[in-house]
Enzyme design. Sequence first.
Site, PDB file in Angstrom:
ATOM      1  N   ASP A   1       2.576  32.885  42.571  1.00  0.00           N
ATOM      2  CA  ASP A   1       2.449  32.008  43.732  1.00  0.00           C
ATOM      3  C   ASP A   1       1.451  30.918  43.354  1.00  0.00           C
ATOM      4  OD1 ASP A   1       1.893  30.749  46.107  1.00  0.00           O
ATOM      5  OD2 ASP A   1       1.507  32.590  47.251  1.00  0.00           O
TER       6      ASP A   1
ATOM      7  N   ARG B   1       9.472  12.315  56.405  1.00  0.00           N
ATOM      8  CA  ARG B   1       8.935  12.853  55.151  1.00  0.00           C
ATOM      9  C   ARG B   1       7.456  12.483  55.030  1.00  0.00           C
ATOM     10  NH1 ARG B   1      12.432  15.655  55.659  1.00  0.00           N
ATOM     11  NH2 ARG B   1      14.256  16.092  54.359  1.00  0.00           N
TER      12      ARG B   1
ATOM     13  N   TYR C   1       5.341  15.255  53.102  1.00  0.00           N
ATOM     14  CA  TYR C   1       6.007  15.368  51.796  1.00  0.00           C
ATOM     15  C   TYR C   1       5.733  14.114  50.965  1.00  0.00           C
ATOM     16  CZ  TYR C   1       9.758  16.306  48.432  1.00  0.00           C
ATOM     17  OH  TYR C   1      10.469  16.544  47.274  1.00  0.00           O
TER      18      TYR C   1
ATOM     19  N   LYS D   1       3.601  13.996  47.546  1.00  0.00           N
ATOM     20  CA  LYS D   1       4.259  13.645  46.272  1.00  0.00           C
ATOM     21  C   LYS D   1       3.658  12.361  45.688  1.00  0.00           C
ATOM     22  CE  LYS D   1       7.248  17.083  45.897  1.00  0.00           C
ATOM     23  NZ  LYS D   1       7.116  18.117  44.853  1.00  0.00           N
TER      24      LYS D   1
ATOM     25  N   THR E   1      20.402  21.544  46.079  1.00  0.00           N
ATOM     26  CA  THR E   1      19.739  22.817  45.738  1.00  0.00           C
ATOM     27  C   THR E   1      19.760  23.708  46.984  1.00  0.00           C
ATOM     28  OG1 THR E   1      17.557  22.069  46.464  1.00  0.00           O
ATOM     29  CG2 THR E   1      18.149  21.603  44.169  1.00  0.00           C
ATOM     30  N   PRO E   2      19.434  24.996  46.822  1.00  0.00           N
ATOM     31  CA  PRO E   2      19.442  25.882  48.001  1.00  0.00           C
ATOM     32  C   PRO E   2      18.587  25.363  49.154  1.00  0.00           C
ATOM     33  CG  PRO E   2      19.325  27.176  46.006  1.00  0.00           C
ATOM     34  CD  PRO E   2      19.211  25.736  45.577  1.00  0.00           C
ATOM     35  N   SER E   3      17.407  24.774  48.845  1.00  0.00           N
ATOM     36  CA  SER E   3      16.565  24.330  49.969  1.00  0.00           C
ATOM     37  C   SER E   3      17.141  23.085  50.634  1.00  0.00           C
ATOM     38  CB  SER E   3      15.113  24.116  49.536  1.00  0.00           C
ATOM     39  OG  SER E   3      14.995  22.999  48.719  1.00  0.00           O
TER      40      SER E   3
ATOM     41  N   ARG F   1      18.043  22.539  54.598  1.00  0.00           N
ATOM     42  CA  ARG F   1      17.651  21.387  55.427  1.00  0.00           C
ATOM     43  C   ARG F   1      18.875  20.798  56.121  1.00  0.00           C
ATOM     44  NH1 ARG F   1      14.158  21.010  51.131  1.00  0.00           N
ATOM     45  NH2 ARG F   1      15.308  19.508  49.866  1.00  0.00           N
TER      46      ARG F   1
ATOM     47  N   ARG G   1      22.848   7.444  51.170  1.00  0.00           N
ATOM     48  CA  ARG G   1      21.681   6.670  50.704  1.00  0.00           C
ATOM     49  C   ARG G   1      21.608   6.592  49.179  1.00  0.00           C
ATOM     50  NH1 ARG G   1      16.657  10.615  52.662  1.00  0.00           N
ATOM     51  NH2 ARG G   1      16.592  11.914  50.808  1.00  0.00           N
TER      52      ARG G   1
HETATM   53  P1  NAD Z   1      14.224  24.904  46.075  1.00  0.00           P
HETATM   54  O1  NAD Z   1      13.343  24.297  47.135  1.00  0.00           O
HETATM   55  O2  NAD Z   1      15.619  25.213  46.404  1.00  0.00           O
HETATM   56  O3  NAD Z   1      13.531  26.217  45.519  1.00  0.00           O
HETATM   57  C1  NAD Z   1      12.151  26.283  45.481  1.00  0.00           C
HETATM   58  C2  NAD Z   1      11.688  27.452  44.631  1.00  0.00           C
HETATM   59  O4  NAD Z   1      10.265  27.414  44.714  1.00  0.00           O
HETATM   60  C3  NAD Z   1      12.134  28.807  45.167  1.00  0.00           C
HETATM   61  O5  NAD Z   1      12.604  29.583  44.086  1.00  0.00           O
HETATM   62  C4  NAD Z   1      10.847  29.381  45.773  1.00  0.00           C
HETATM   63  O6  NAD Z   1      10.776  30.789  45.684  1.00  0.00           O
HETATM   64  C5  NAD Z   1       9.786  28.713  44.913  1.00  0.00           C
HETATM   65  N1  NAD Z   1       8.490  28.615  45.567  1.00  0.00           N
HETATM   66  C6  NAD Z   1       8.237  28.248  46.850  1.00  0.00           C
HETATM   67  N2  NAD Z   1       6.923  28.300  47.093  1.00  0.00           N
HETATM   68  C7  NAD Z   1       6.318  28.677  45.928  1.00  0.00           C
HETATM   69  C8  NAD Z   1       4.985  28.927  45.558  1.00  0.00           C
HETATM   70  N3  NAD Z   1       3.982  28.799  46.449  1.00  0.00           N
HETATM   71  N4  NAD Z   1       4.728  29.306  44.283  1.00  0.00           N
HETATM   72  C9  NAD Z   1       5.735  29.464  43.395  1.00  0.00           C
HETATM   73  N5  NAD Z   1       7.028  29.263  43.707  1.00  0.00           N
HETATM   74  C10 NAD Z   1       7.315  28.879  44.959  1.00  0.00           C
HETATM   75  O7  NAD Z   1      14.120  23.998  44.777  1.00  0.00           O
HETATM   76  P2  NAD Z   1      14.393  22.459  44.565  1.00  0.00           P
HETATM   77  O8  NAD Z   1      15.050  21.828  45.745  1.00  0.00           O
HETATM   78  O9  NAD Z   1      14.991  22.395  43.232  1.00  0.00           O
HETATM   79  O10 NAD Z   1      12.923  21.825  44.519  1.00  0.00           O
HETATM   80  C11 NAD Z   1      12.099  22.000  43.387  1.00  0.00           C
HETATM   81  C12 NAD Z   1      11.108  20.872  43.339  1.00  0.00           C
HETATM   82  O11 NAD Z   1      11.806  19.621  43.272  1.00  0.00           O
HETATM   83  C13 NAD Z   1      10.189  20.750  44.549  1.00  0.00           C
HETATM   84  O12 NAD Z   1       8.903  20.363  44.129  1.00  0.00           O
HETATM   85  C14 NAD Z   1      10.828  19.639  45.363  1.00  0.00           C
HETATM   86  O13 NAD Z   1       9.907  18.992  46.207  1.00  0.00           O
HETATM   87  C15 NAD Z   1      11.312  18.740  44.250  1.00  0.00           C
HETATM   88  N6  NAD Z   1      12.368  17.800  44.637  1.00  0.00           N
HETATM   89  C16 NAD Z   1      13.521  18.272  45.175  1.00  0.00           C
HETATM   90  C17 NAD Z   1      14.508  17.359  45.559  1.00  0.00           C
HETATM   91  C18 NAD Z   1      15.791  17.829  46.193  1.00  0.00           C
HETATM   92  O14 NAD Z   1      16.499  16.983  46.760  1.00  0.00           O
HETATM   93  N7  NAD Z   1      16.138  19.107  46.113  1.00  0.00           N
HETATM   94  C19 NAD Z   1      14.300  15.992  45.364  1.00  0.00           C
HETATM   95  C20 NAD Z   1      13.115  15.558  44.779  1.00  0.00           C
HETATM   96  C21 NAD Z   1      12.154  16.473  44.422  1.00  0.00           C
END
Ligand code: NAD
Length: 250
Positions: free
Chosen positions: A58, A149, A152, A156, A187-189, A193, A210
Amino acid sequence: MRLRDKTILITAAGQGIGRASALACAREGAKVIATDLNGSLLESLATESGNLVTHVLDVRDGAQVKQLAASVPVLDGLFNCAGYVHHGSVLDCDEADWDFSFDVNVKGAYRLIRSFLPGMLDRVATTGGSASIVNMASMASSIKGFPNRFAYGASKAAVIGMSKAIAADYAKLGLRCNALCPGTVDTPSLRQRIAAAADPLQAEKDFIARQPVGRLATVDDIAPQVVYLLSDESRFVTGQAVLVDGGVTI
Ligand code: NAD
């Protein structure tokens, strides 16, 4: 093999961009230390490559980060991928929301860097090699503002500033640091959303609309950039906010 003999640690490698990056780095010959908060996501990852070991981590837990740094080999590369998306404007963001976003998105990376950087610098000094840190930012940051955002984008933007400061401090010592700034990635997250929106179908259309290329990024559009920034191919690239945004900022 673009990452042969490199040891690379990745946070949030359980799913999404982190997972795809861990597998891409392993395919390129790196010894990958894949970490995530969620141990069950790591179980399936561990079976996918012989070049990969997993640890529950974590990024909000400073003691856990220090313990891991003391127990794994010195790193050549670190990808701070963990991040959290708070949905809302400044008026939707109370102090606890603000603190949580900054704790995961900014302080999480800071904790990893504080713990692993000394070993990386020692290694570079003794071998004359190089080391690379990649911090996950976003196009939603100091690059561009988006509705809902607030925390966020602010956090960032801090990741970009932190990456530039580290790049400036260590450029002469052979350590590079860059911020990666993806557009919207499937991605899953992101799916969560979209599902949480009042009109999920419209929300998905809006995310796609967009991006001038006309689609969401896949994790495999982003992982090659992580490999590049961690590899010696990017040896003249440091302190950059590297955009992979499907043309949003054209
Ligand atoms: P996700 O959000 O689907 O998965 C996140 C992963 O992070 C999960 O496996 C979760 O268990 C883990 N996690 C959450 N809290 C944690 C913690 N405190 N310590 C360790 N692990 C933790 O993944 P994603 O969408 O690929 O996002 C990954 C990164 O990319 C993030 O920093 C996100 O902000 C960034 N990002 C994502 C997008 C997008 O559109 N998905 C765009 C730009 C940037």
